[in-house]
Design a protein around this motif. Structure first.
Motif, PDB file in Angstrom:
ATOM      1  N   LEU A   1      -2.043  -4.375   1.300  1.00  0.00           N
ATOM      2  CA  LEU A   1      -1.916  -4.416  -0.249  1.00  0.00           C
ATOM      3  C   LEU A   1      -1.633  -3.079  -0.562  1.00  0.00           C
ATOM      4  CD1 LEU A   1      -5.147  -6.593  -1.076  1.00  0.00           C
ATOM      5  CD2 LEU A   1      -2.522  -7.349  -0.713  1.00  0.00           C
ATOM      6  N   CYS A   2      -1.055  -2.843  -1.870  1.00  0.00           N
ATOM      7  CA  CYS A   2      -0.875  -1.720  -2.529  1.00  0.00           C
ATOM      8  C   CYS A   2      -1.791  -1.674  -3.768  1.00  0.00           C
ATOM      9  CB  CYS A   2       0.805  -1.490  -2.912  1.00  0.00           C
ATOM     10  SG  CYS A   2       1.515  -2.709  -4.088  1.00  0.00           S
ATOM     11  N   PHE A   3      -2.161  -0.487  -4.212  1.00  0.00           N
ATOM     12  CA  PHE A   3      -2.905  -0.405  -5.785  1.00  0.00           C
ATOM     13  C   PHE A   3      -1.605   0.129  -6.396  1.00  0.00           C
ATOM     14  CE2 PHE A   3      -5.461   1.469  -8.828  1.00  0.00           C
ATOM     15  CZ  PHE A   3      -6.432   0.435  -8.867  1.00  0.00           C
ATOM     16  N   HIS A   4      -1.392  -1.164  -7.574  1.00  0.00           N
ATOM     17  CA  HIS A   4      -0.440  -1.206  -8.388  1.00  0.00           C
ATOM     18  C   HIS A   4      -0.793  -0.023  -9.465  1.00  0.00           C
ATOM     19  CE1 HIS A   4       2.420  -2.396 -11.537  1.00  0.00           C
ATOM     20  NE2 HIS A   4       3.208  -2.778 -10.378  1.00  0.00           N
ATOM     21  N   ARG A   5       0.164   0.996  -9.549  1.00  0.00           N
ATOM     22  CA  ARG A   5       0.058   1.935 -10.606  1.00  0.00           C
ATOM     23  C   ARG A   5      -0.005   1.683 -12.311  1.00  0.00           C
ATOM     24  NH1 ARG A   5       0.421   7.164  -9.601  1.00  0.00           N
ATOM     25  NH2 ARG A   5       1.559   6.757  -7.601  1.00  0.00           N
ATOM     26  N   LYS A   6       0.627   0.940 -12.489  1.00  0.00           N
ATOM     27  CA  LYS A   6       0.677   0.291 -13.639  1.00  0.00           C
ATOM     28  C   LYS A   6      -0.324  -0.755 -14.020  1.00  0.00           C
ATOM     29  CE  LYS A   6       5.470   0.979 -15.292  1.00  0.00           C
ATOM     30  NZ  LYS A   6       6.577   0.210 -15.881  1.00  0.00           N
ATOM     31  N   GLY A   7      -0.653  -1.656 -13.173  1.00  0.00           N
ATOM     32  CA  GLY A   7      -1.632  -2.828 -12.986  1.00  0.00           C
ATOM     33  C   GLY A   7      -3.059  -2.288 -13.013  1.00  0.00           C
TER      34      GLY A   7
ATOM     35  N   GLU B   1       5.420   3.813  -7.116  1.00  0.00           N
ATOM     36  CA  GLU B   1       4.696   2.620  -7.898  1.00  0.00           C
ATOM     37  C   GLU B   1       3.570   2.369  -7.546  1.00  0.00           C
ATOM     38  OE1 GLU B   1       7.344  -0.658  -7.983  1.00  0.00           O
ATOM     39  OE2 GLU B   1       9.087   0.733  -7.755  1.00  0.00           O
ATOM     40  N   SER B   2       2.958   2.932  -6.622  1.00  0.00           N
ATOM     41  CA  SER B   2       1.634   2.804  -5.919  1.00  0.00           C
ATOM     42  C   SER B   2       0.875   4.000  -5.953  1.00  0.00           C
ATOM     43  CB  SER B   2       1.421   2.099  -4.751  1.00  0.00           C
ATOM     44  OG  SER B   2       2.489   0.992  -4.569  1.00  0.00           O
ATOM     45  N   GLU B   3      -0.590   3.791  -5.845  1.00  0.00           N
ATOM     46  CA  GLU B   3      -1.484   4.976  -5.758  1.00  0.00           C
ATOM     47  C   GLU B   3      -2.037   4.945  -4.397  1.00  0.00           C
ATOM     48  OE1 GLU B   3      -4.462   4.980  -8.894  1.00  0.00           O
ATOM     49  OE2 GLU B   3      -3.058   4.899 -10.426  1.00  0.00           O
ATOM     50  N   ASP B   4      -1.947   3.722  -3.706  1.00  0.00           N
ATOM     51  CA  ASP B   4      -2.364   3.475  -2.234  1.00  0.00           C
ATOM     52  C   ASP B   4      -1.839   2.204  -1.714  1.00  0.00           C
ATOM     53  OD1 ASP B   4      -3.998   4.223   0.013  1.00  0.00           O
ATOM     54  OD2 ASP B   4      -5.894   3.670  -1.092  1.00  0.00           O
ATOM     55  N   VAL B   5      -1.860   2.289  -0.468  1.00  0.00           N
ATOM     56  CA  VAL B   5      -1.522   1.292   0.452  1.00  0.00           C
ATOM     57  C   VAL B   5      -2.735   1.046   1.934  1.00  0.00           C
ATOM     58  CG1 VAL B   5       0.121   0.468   2.159  1.00  0.00           C
ATOM     59  CG2 VAL B   5       1.013   1.473  -0.116  1.00  0.00           C
ATOM     60  N   ARG B   6      -3.136  -0.203   1.808  1.00  0.00           N
ATOM     61  CA  ARG B   6      -4.160  -0.029   2.862  1.00  0.00           C
ATOM     62  C   ARG B   6      -4.352  -1.608   3.373  1.00  0.00           C
ATOM     63  NH1 ARG B   6      -9.651   1.509   0.148  1.00  0.00           N
ATOM     64  NH2 ARG B   6      -8.284   3.321  -0.850  1.00  0.00           N
ATOM     65  N   TRP B   7      -4.853  -1.695   4.445  1.00  0.00           N
ATOM     66  CA  TRP B   7      -5.270  -2.978   5.061  1.00  0.00           C
ATOM     67  C   TRP B   7      -6.392  -3.359   4.678  1.00  0.00           C
ATOM     68  CZ3 TRP B   7      -1.846  -6.140   7.534  1.00  0.00           C
ATOM     69  CH2 TRP B   7      -0.736  -5.448   8.183  1.00  0.00           C
ATOM     70  N   PHE B   8      -6.696  -4.728   4.523  1.00  0.00           N
ATOM     71  CA  PHE B   8      -7.752  -5.125   4.197  1.00  0.00           C
ATOM     72  C   PHE B   8      -8.221  -6.671   4.897  1.00  0.00           C
ATOM     73  CE2 PHE B   8      -6.809  -3.030   0.359  1.00  0.00           C
ATOM     74  CZ  PHE B   8      -8.015  -2.219  -0.010  1.00  0.00           C
ATOM     75  N   PRO B   9      -9.450  -7.040   5.468  1.00  0.00           N
ATOM     76  CA  PRO B   9      -9.602  -8.235   6.045  1.00  0.00           C
ATOM     77  C   PRO B   9      -9.386  -9.402   4.590  1.00  0.00           C
ATOM     78  CG  PRO B   9     -11.572  -6.717   6.509  1.00  0.00           C
ATOM     79  CD  PRO B   9     -10.640  -6.087   5.454  1.00  0.00           C
TER      80      PRO B   9
END
Length: 187
Positions: A59-65, A143-151
């Motif tokens: 997932l990415c942490f959406h900057r605007k949202g 456009e994102s603040e972070d990109v990371r794997w999650f269970p």
């Protein structure tokens, strides 16, 4: 990009209220629905990225949202289909250049209203799925603040309403499709 291609893909889906709403919107709005400048509401493409065992999601942490979400965004003139736009967006936002869609089949429909941080009022999002190894090199886009794997069973706190149910539906659909592809000759 062809509106007819999207309409054909939507008509291939099982009957549902969201499918009917999309068909009505696209029939009314026409080709303008496929352009960012075509009106305050338009189609976007997105991609849920899973690990090969479908137990993790990227997932990415959406900057605007300001929430964790699948990759996606507006259609561009060079995109031949919404699926191609979803794949392009996932590649751009994850940094995984070799990412490819599991299938051009639509796996998620999600119309959502947008807040004042956006220039448009609603997105008619069309979702697809991809599978990549968790060792794939990822990067964060503008456009994102972070990109990371999650269970998939331990999503972060900040996700859009209903995201968990949508993710589970896409995961099950993608798993079934993946199993079917693996039983075909040549796989």
């Amino acid at each position: 990009m062809s509106l007819d291609d999207l309409l054909t893909s939507l008509r291939a889906l099982p009957d549902s209220e969201p499918r009917e709403e999309y068909l009505r919107f696209l029939t009314t709005a026409g080709d303008a629905a496929l352009r960012r400048d075509g009106g305050p509401e338009h189609v976007t493409g997105s991609c849920f990225v899973f690990s090969p065992s479908f137990d993790r999601v990227l997932l990415c942490f959406h900057r605007k949202g300001q929430f964790w979400v699948q990759f996606g965004g507006h259609l561009e003139p060079q995109d031949a289909t919404v699926a191609e736009a979803a794949q392009r967006e996932a590649r751009e936002e994850s940094g995984i250049s070799a990412l490819t869609l599991l299938s051009p089949a639509i796996m998620d429909l999600d119309r959502h209203d947008l807040n004042a941080g956006f220039s448009c009022s609603a997105h008619w999002d069309v979702g697809y799925a991809a599978v990549v190894g968790p060792d794939a090199v990822i990067s964060v886009s503008d456009e994102s603040e972070d990109v990371r794997w999650f269970p998939v069973d331990k999503l972060p706190a900040h996700v859009p309403a209903g995201f968990g149910a949508r993710l589970e539906h896409v995961r099950r659909t993608a798993m079934s499709l993946s199993d079917a592809l693996l039983t075909q000759p040549g796989w």
